[in-house]
Design a protein around this motif. Structure first.
Motif, PDB file in Angstrom:
ATOM      1  N   LEU A 165      -0.455  11.405   6.759  1.00  9.50           N
ATOM      2  CA  LEU A 165       0.559  11.116   7.788  1.00  9.50           C
ATOM      3  C   LEU A 165       0.037  11.466   9.175  1.00  9.50           C
ATOM      4  CD1 LEU A 165       3.962  12.162   6.137  1.00  9.50           C
ATOM      5  CD2 LEU A 165       2.956   9.880   6.388  1.00  9.50           C
ATOM      6  N   GLY A 166      -0.659  12.602   9.268  1.00  7.45           N
ATOM      7  CA  GLY A 166      -1.215  13.034  10.559  1.00  7.45           C
ATOM      8  C   GLY A 166      -2.211  12.010  11.100  1.00  7.45           C
ATOM      9  N   THR A 167      -3.069  11.516  10.227  1.00  8.64           N
ATOM     10  CA  THR A 167      -4.086  10.555  10.665  1.00  8.64           C
ATOM     11  C   THR A 167      -3.442   9.235  11.087  1.00  8.64           C
ATOM     12  OG1 THR A 167      -5.573  11.570   9.084  1.00  8.64           O
ATOM     13  CG2 THR A 167      -6.283   9.467   9.962  1.00  8.64           C
ATOM     14  N   LEU A 168      -2.455   8.797  10.295  1.00  5.91           N
ATOM     15  CA  LEU A 168      -1.780   7.533  10.629  1.00  5.91           C
ATOM     16  C   LEU A 168      -1.061   7.652  11.964  1.00  5.91           C
ATOM     17  CD1 LEU A 168      -0.389   6.365   7.161  1.00  5.91           C
ATOM     18  CD2 LEU A 168      -2.081   5.196   8.594  1.00  5.91           C
ATOM     19  N   TYR A 169      -0.452   8.807  12.177  1.00  3.01           N
ATOM     20  CA  TYR A 169       0.260   9.009  13.448  1.00  3.01           C
ATOM     21  C   TYR A 169      -0.718   8.974  14.630  1.00  3.01           C
ATOM     22  CZ  TYR A 169       3.010  11.163  17.138  1.00  3.01           C
ATOM     23  OH  TYR A 169       3.631  11.406  18.331  1.00  3.01           O
ATOM     24  N   CYS A 170      -1.837   9.687  14.484  1.00  6.51           N
ATOM     25  CA  CYS A 170      -2.843   9.716  15.572  1.00  6.51           C
ATOM     26  C   CYS A 170      -3.416   8.319  15.803  1.00  6.51           C
ATOM     27  CB  CYS A 170      -3.968  10.688  15.251  1.00  6.51           C
ATOM     28  SG  CYS A 170      -3.421  12.382  15.231  1.00  6.51           S
ATOM     29  N   LEU A 171      -3.592   7.585  14.740  1.00 15.12           N
ATOM     30  CA  LEU A 171      -4.120   6.216  14.849  1.00 15.12           C
ATOM     31  C   LEU A 171      -3.131   5.351  15.631  1.00 15.12           C
ATOM     32  CD1 LEU A 171      -6.648   4.826  13.858  1.00 15.12           C
ATOM     33  CD2 LEU A 171      -5.556   4.438  11.661  1.00 15.12           C
ATOM     34  N   TYR A 172      -1.875   5.547  15.338  1.00  9.73           N
ATOM     35  CA  TYR A 172      -0.820   4.800  16.014  1.00  9.73           C
ATOM     36  C   TYR A 172      -0.787   5.135  17.505  1.00  9.73           C
ATOM     37  CZ  TYR A 172       3.999   3.665  17.318  1.00  9.73           C
ATOM     38  OH  TYR A 172       5.113   3.215  17.958  1.00  9.73           O
ATOM     39  N   ARG A 173      -1.021   6.436  17.802  1.00 13.53           N
ATOM     40  CA  ARG A 173      -0.941   6.871  19.197  1.00 13.53           C
ATOM     41  C   ARG A 173      -2.251   6.666  19.966  1.00 13.53           C
ATOM     42  NH1 ARG A 173       3.600   9.873  20.812  1.00 13.53           N
ATOM     43  NH2 ARG A 173       2.568   9.556  22.813  1.00 13.53           N
ATOM     44  N   SER A 174      -3.316   6.396  19.238  1.00  9.70           N
ATOM     45  CA  SER A 174      -4.630   6.329  19.892  1.00  9.70           C
ATOM     46  C   SER A 174      -4.722   5.113  20.817  1.00  9.70           C
ATOM     47  CB  SER A 174      -5.716   6.259  18.827  1.00  9.70           C
ATOM     48  OG  SER A 174      -6.929   5.947  19.415  1.00  9.70           O
ATOM     49  N   ASP A 175      -5.294   5.337  22.026  1.00  7.53           N
ATOM     50  CA  ASP A 175      -5.400   4.205  22.948  1.00  7.53           C
ATOM     51  C   ASP A 175      -6.854   3.886  23.305  1.00  7.53           C
ATOM     52  OD1 ASP A 175      -5.882   6.433  24.338  1.00  7.53           O
ATOM     53  OD2 ASP A 175      -4.196   6.268  25.743  1.00  7.53           O
ATOM     54  N   SER A 176      -7.800   4.478  22.544  1.00  8.68           N
ATOM     55  CA  SER A 176      -9.206   4.127  22.827  1.00  8.68           C
ATOM     56  C   SER A 176      -9.861   3.589  21.555  1.00  8.68           C
ATOM     57  CB  SER A 176      -9.968   5.357  23.321  1.00  8.68           C
ATOM     58  OG  SER A 176     -10.250   6.210  22.244  1.00  8.68           O
ATOM     59  N   TRP A 177     -10.827   2.715  21.753  1.00 15.99           N
ATOM     60  CA  TRP A 177     -11.557   2.131  20.624  1.00 15.99           C
ATOM     61  C   TRP A 177     -12.331   3.204  19.883  1.00 15.99           C
ATOM     62  CZ3 TRP A 177     -11.252  -2.216  18.027  1.00 15.99           C
ATOM     63  CH2 TRP A 177     -10.618  -3.319  18.622  1.00 15.99           C
ATOM     64  N   ALA A 178     -12.929   4.106  20.629  1.00 17.99           N
ATOM     65  CA  ALA A 178     -13.745   5.156  20.005  1.00 17.99           C
ATOM     66  C   ALA A 178     -12.871   6.053  19.122  1.00 17.99           C
ATOM     67  CB  ALA A 178     -14.438   5.980  21.089  1.00 17.99           C
ATOM     68  N   GLY A 179     -11.694   6.410  19.670  1.00 21.80           N
ATOM     69  CA  GLY A 179     -10.771   7.256  18.906  1.00 21.80           C
ATOM     70  C   GLY A 179     -10.295   6.558  17.647  1.00 21.80           C
ATOM     71  N   ARG A 180      -9.985   5.291  17.780  1.00 24.07           N
ATOM     72  CA  ARG A 180      -9.504   4.501  16.647  1.00 24.07           C
ATOM     73  C   ARG A 180     -10.578   4.414  15.554  1.00 24.07           C
ATOM     74  NH1 ARG A 180      -7.219  -0.343  19.655  1.00 24.07           N
ATOM     75  NH2 ARG A 180      -6.260   1.156  21.037  1.00 24.07           N
ATOM     76  N   GLU A 181     -11.799   4.255  15.997  1.00 24.87           N
ATOM     77  CA  GLU A 181     -12.902   4.141  15.020  1.00 24.87           C
ATOM     78  C   GLU A 181     -13.024   5.431  14.203  1.00 24.87           C
ATOM     79  OE1 GLU A 181     -16.550   2.459  16.586  1.00 24.87           O
ATOM     80  OE2 GLU A 181     -17.708   3.701  15.181  1.00 24.87           O
ATOM     81  N   VAL A 182     -12.986   6.554  14.903  1.00 29.95           N
ATOM     82  CA  VAL A 182     -13.100   7.844  14.197  1.00 29.95           C
ATOM     83  C   VAL A 182     -11.922   8.017  13.235  1.00 29.95           C
ATOM     84  CG1 VAL A 182     -13.019  10.338  14.549  1.00 29.95           C
ATOM     85  CG2 VAL A 182     -14.486   8.943  15.991  1.00 29.95           C
TER      86      VAL A 182
END
Ligand SMILES: CC(C)=CCC/C(C)=C/COP(=O)(O)O
Length: 297
Positions: free
Chosen positions: A150-167
């Motif tokens: 859940l934590g990862t999905l939430y961060c993915l949802y909130r992420s606004d950079s390509w690099a962050g999304r990739e990680v």
């Protein structure tokens, strides 16, 4: 050419020691005649086992008994006309002649059970460290699969950079891979959780009635390696991440959820799983579909 079956049969228990300390053909030697010696000792062991006697003691007693002394001489002095002793079933020969590896594994398991019981000090409210149990259960939630997914999905949802999304996409992949691998191994090995464990864990899968390997330990090791590699953290935070993983593993044994070997193997497995994730690293170049799909959400 000697087949494996023959080599097992022809390696008598204690034969090397007795061949040095007693003369060939003496009763203690068990006949002394090469393969005959081995068969004789296995025969004594088998009959004692069938009678429900401890095989080790029975073997010692058997070699001293006049009956077996009498029995040993024909084997030593056996001429070509002597009928060969009856052949034993394969599984008995294997069982009575455990390999060094077998003995080492059994000893390791015995130490594991003993140590795990000793360390299971928070296994119940009435245990010696029962008052620390709520804290251990909090740690349990911090390493739970649901928390991390859940934590990862939430961060993915909130992420606004390509690099962050990739990680984060790769972290998600790592968590799912871990759940799959642990479930597979648990289902294959089917090692029961320690008897003193109370099955009061928050959200479990059906395979979680088994204990090998510890899913929390694999996750702790995988996630902490992942974080240390992909997040830029100050040294104290890096130490904290390692401490969290270690204490989480220890808490599994203290809660009585696992034996020490479940956790040790879990740490190793999680560490190796990270290598797989690193090797298969998902990026917009090798998995563009994933990233495009996510971008459309
Ligand atoms: C329901 C989901 C998504 C994961 C289950 C996580 C879990 C309860 C694992 C068991 O861990 P241990 O093997 O360390 O007891």
């Amino acid at each position: 050419m000697a087949s494996p079956r023959r080599s097992v049969e022809g390696r008598p228990l204690g034969a090397s020691a007795s061949s040095n300390s007693s003369s060939p053909g003496s009763p203690a030697h068990g006949g002394g005649g090469g393969g005959g010696s081995g068969r004789f000792e296995f025969q004594s062991l088998l009959s004692s086992r069938a009678a429900g006697v401890d095989p080790t003691c029975a073997r010692l007693r058997a070699s001293e008994s006049p009956v077996h002394r009498r029995g040993s001489f024909p084997l030593t002095a056996a001429g070509p006309s002597q009928a060969p002793p009856p052949t034993l079933p394969e599984e008995d020969r294997m069982d009575l002649n455990p390999s060094f590896l077998g003995i080492a594994l059994r000893s390791l398991l015995a130490i594991d059970l003993w140590l795990s019981k000793k360390l299971g000090v928070c296994a119940g409210e009435s245990s010696s460290w029962g008052s620390v149990r709520p804290l251990m259960k909090l740690l349990e939630i911090s390493g739970h699969g649901i928390t991390w997914l859940l934590g990862t999905l939430y961060c993915l949802y909130r992420s606004d950079s390509w690099a962050g999304r990739e990680v984060l996409m790769n972290l998600l992949f790592a968590l799912l891979l871990d759940l799959l691998v642990v479930a597979l191994i648990k289902g294959l090995v089917r090692r029961r959780r320690p008897a003193h464990n109370q099955m009061d864990m928050f959200v479990t899968l059906s395979v979680d009635k088994y204990s090998f390997p510890s899913g929390h330990a694999t996750r702790a090791s995988l996630v902490s390696r992942f974080i240390l590699k992909h997040l830029v953290l100050a040294i104290p935070l890096r130490v904290l991440v390692i401490l969290w993983a270690f204490i989480l593993g220890l808490s599994r044994v203290m809660l009585g959820r696992h034996n020490v070997t479940d956790v040790a193997f879990g740490f190793f497995l999680g560490y190796m799983q990270y290598s797989i994730v690193d090797y298969c690293w998902l990026s917009p170049h090798n998995a563009p579909v994933l990233f495009i799909l996510w971008n459309q959400q």
